[in-house]
Design a protein around this motif. Structure first.
Motif, PDB file in Angstrom:
ATOM      1  N   THR A   1       1.260   6.610  -3.765  1.00 53.30           N
ATOM      2  CA  THR A   1       1.313   5.375  -4.551  1.00 53.30           C
ATOM      3  C   THR A   1       1.705   4.148  -3.740  1.00 53.30           C
ATOM      4  OG1 THR A   1       3.589   5.858  -5.195  1.00 53.30           O
ATOM      5  CG2 THR A   1       1.841   6.621  -6.678  1.00 53.30           C
ATOM      6  N   SER A   2       2.076   4.319  -2.473  1.00 54.66           N
ATOM      7  CA  SER A   2       2.517   3.164  -1.682  1.00 54.66           C
ATOM      8  C   SER A   2       1.386   2.491  -0.912  1.00 54.66           C
ATOM      9  CB  SER A   2       3.616   3.589  -0.708  1.00 54.66           C
ATOM     10  OG  SER A   2       3.107   4.515   0.217  1.00 54.66           O
ATOM     11  N   THR A   3       0.145   2.943  -1.105  1.00 52.47           N
ATOM     12  CA  THR A   3      -0.995   2.335  -0.420  1.00 52.47           C
ATOM     13  C   THR A   3      -1.709   1.361  -1.357  1.00 52.47           C
ATOM     14  OG1 THR A   3      -2.371   4.211  -1.063  1.00 52.47           O
ATOM     15  CG2 THR A   3      -1.379   4.302   1.124  1.00 52.47           C
ATOM     16  N   HIS A   4      -2.504   0.470  -0.757  1.00 53.50           N
ATOM     17  CA  HIS A   4      -3.215  -0.535  -1.548  1.00 53.50           C
ATOM     18  C   HIS A   4      -4.356   0.078  -2.360  1.00 53.50           C
ATOM     19  CE1 HIS A   4      -0.935  -3.618   0.429  1.00 53.50           C
ATOM     20  NE2 HIS A   4      -1.300  -3.157   1.615  1.00 53.50           N
ATOM     21  N   LYS A   5      -5.004   1.079  -1.790  1.00 50.19           N
ATOM     22  CA  LYS A   5      -6.106   1.757  -2.475  1.00 50.19           C
ATOM     23  C   LYS A   5      -5.672   3.179  -2.809  1.00 50.19           C
ATOM     24  CE  LYS A   5      -9.665  -0.864  -0.066  1.00 50.19           C
ATOM     25  NZ  LYS A   5     -10.834  -0.780   0.803  1.00 50.19           N
TER      26      LYS A   5
ATOM     27  N   THR B   1      -3.635   4.357   7.590  1.00 55.75           N
ATOM     28  CA  THR B   1      -4.318   4.124   6.333  1.00 55.75           C
ATOM     29  C   THR B   1      -3.435   3.171   5.555  1.00 55.75           C
ATOM     30  OG1 THR B   1      -5.187   6.372   6.369  1.00 55.75           O
ATOM     31  CG2 THR B   1      -5.289   5.223   4.279  1.00 55.75           C
ATOM     32  N   GLY B   2      -3.675   1.900   5.720  1.00 58.13           N
ATOM     33  CA  GLY B   2      -2.808   0.923   5.078  1.00 58.13           C
ATOM     34  C   GLY B   2      -1.442   0.956   5.730  1.00 58.13           C
ATOM     35  N   VAL B   3      -0.420   1.269   4.951  1.00 61.55           N
ATOM     36  CA  VAL B   3       0.944   1.299   5.475  1.00 61.55           C
ATOM     37  C   VAL B   3       1.375   2.693   5.926  1.00 61.55           C
ATOM     38  CG1 VAL B   3       1.681  -0.679   4.117  1.00 61.55           C
ATOM     39  CG2 VAL B   3       1.904   1.612   3.158  1.00 61.55           C
TER      40      VAL B   3
ATOM     41  N   THR C   1      -5.072   6.874  -2.673  1.00 61.83           N
ATOM     42  CA  THR C   1      -5.072   7.724  -1.490  1.00 61.83           C
ATOM     43  C   THR C   1      -4.376   9.038  -1.818  1.00 61.83           C
ATOM     44  OG1 THR C   1      -4.911   5.766  -0.082  1.00 61.83           O
ATOM     45  CG2 THR C   1      -4.317   7.844   0.924  1.00 61.83           C
TER      46      THR C   1
ATOM     47  N   ARG D   1      -8.749   8.804   1.477  1.00 66.26           N
ATOM     48  CA  ARG D   1      -9.136   7.968   0.329  1.00 66.26           C
ATOM     49  C   ARG D   1     -10.377   8.517  -0.370  1.00 66.26           C
ATOM     50  NH1 ARG D   1      -8.510   2.216   3.270  1.00 66.26           N
ATOM     51  NH2 ARG D   1      -6.257   2.069   3.152  1.00 66.26           N
TER      52      ARG D   1
END
Length: 95
Positions: A32-36, A81-83, A38, A56
């Motif tokens: 849940t901590s990514t923008h998309k 992958t994002g953060v 995942t 993703r």
């Protein structure tokens, strides 16, 4: 179509250096901590241990991803992958 190709490299200089191993996805949860959307997956590589990987491909249900066989390159550096760092590069192998 591209007219230029990359230079030819020796197999010994590239492919033989990769640590490619077969693993099984043993745990999948939504990260849940990514923008998309995942998935955070725990992959068991047997005697090579377990690794965490992020993907993703959330159009697949968690139940479809769990217990899948995947190929992992264990000696690549982490990708992001994002953060989230992604220590395993993997490809899906099927059941």
């Amino acid at each position: 179509m591209a007219k230029e190709t990359k230079p030819v490299v020796d197999k010994e200089e590239t492919f033989d250096k990769l640590e490619i191993r077969l693993g099984r996805v043993i745990k999948v949860e939504l990260e849940t901590s990514t923008h998309k959307p995942t998935y955070k997956m725990t992959v068991d590589f047997g005697k090579f241990g377990t690794r965490i990987s992020y993907g993703r491909f959330t159009k697949h249900l968690i139940e479809e991803v769990k217990n899948r066989l995947v190929l992992g390159v264990l000696n690549f550096g982490s990708t992001g992958t994002g953060v989230m760092p992604n220590p395993v590069n993997r490809n899906q192998c099927g059941q």
